[in-house]
Design a protein around this motif. Structure first.
Motif: not given
Length: 164
Positions: A45-61
């Motif tokens: 569950l905590s990695h799911l939160e991290e993964t959502n942040g990773q998606v956001a970073r990729l969108e920023q890229a």
């Protein structure tokens, strides 16, 4: 799409990672639900939160590049996740399943680490230092998730061995 330049390869790699992360956001809740270890469930569950942040970073890229993240399916991650879902069919609920879930999750982490390492190298080569930093942050999270899973596995694997 024919990839002929490093820039095209870089964008292709980012699209692949974006697809992989989106697939992972759908898989992690299922893994958490299937886990019996409270620590493992919380790790998913905590990695799911991290993964959502990773998606956001990729969108920023992609915003930096002026490109869309859509248009590619990460077939490799699809296969790794399908293999992982077989764990749910092939193992009964309990610590042995938890051990299998950790193994499957670590395959996912290692696949991601390979992709992010390459994409970060491409970003540096292409002078995309801001994107390289975004990718570096995600790579560090993936390595930490793998390390956390290794730690959990020590207890889970020992319990699974005692169970049968």
């Amino acid at each position: 799409m024919s990839v002929e330049t490093m820039q095209e390869l870089f964008i292709d790699e980012l699209k692949d990672l974006y697809s992989a992360e989106k697939q992972i956001t759908r898989a992690l809740p299922k893994l958490a639900k299937a886990a019996t270890s409270a620590e493992l469930k919380q790790a998913f569950l905590s990695h799911l939160e991290e993964t959502n942040g990773q998606v956001a970073r990729l969108e920023q890229a992609f915003q930096i590049l002026g490109k869309s993240p859509k248009g590619k399916t990460c077939v490799g991650m699809k296969g790794v996740l399908e293999e992982g879902s077989e764990v749910l069919e092939d193992t009964g609920k309990g610590v042995v399943r938890d051990a299998a879930l950790i193994s499957a999750a670590q395959r996912v982490e290692h696949y991601e680490m390979a992709g992010y390492g390459s994409a970060q190298a491409f970003a540096k080569l292409l002078g995309q230092s801001e994107i390289a930093k975004l990718l570096e942050a995600t790579l560090a999270e993936e390595k930490a998730a793998d390390k956390k899973l290794s730690g959990i596995s020590k207890q889970v694997n020992a319990e699974a061995k005692r169970a049968g």
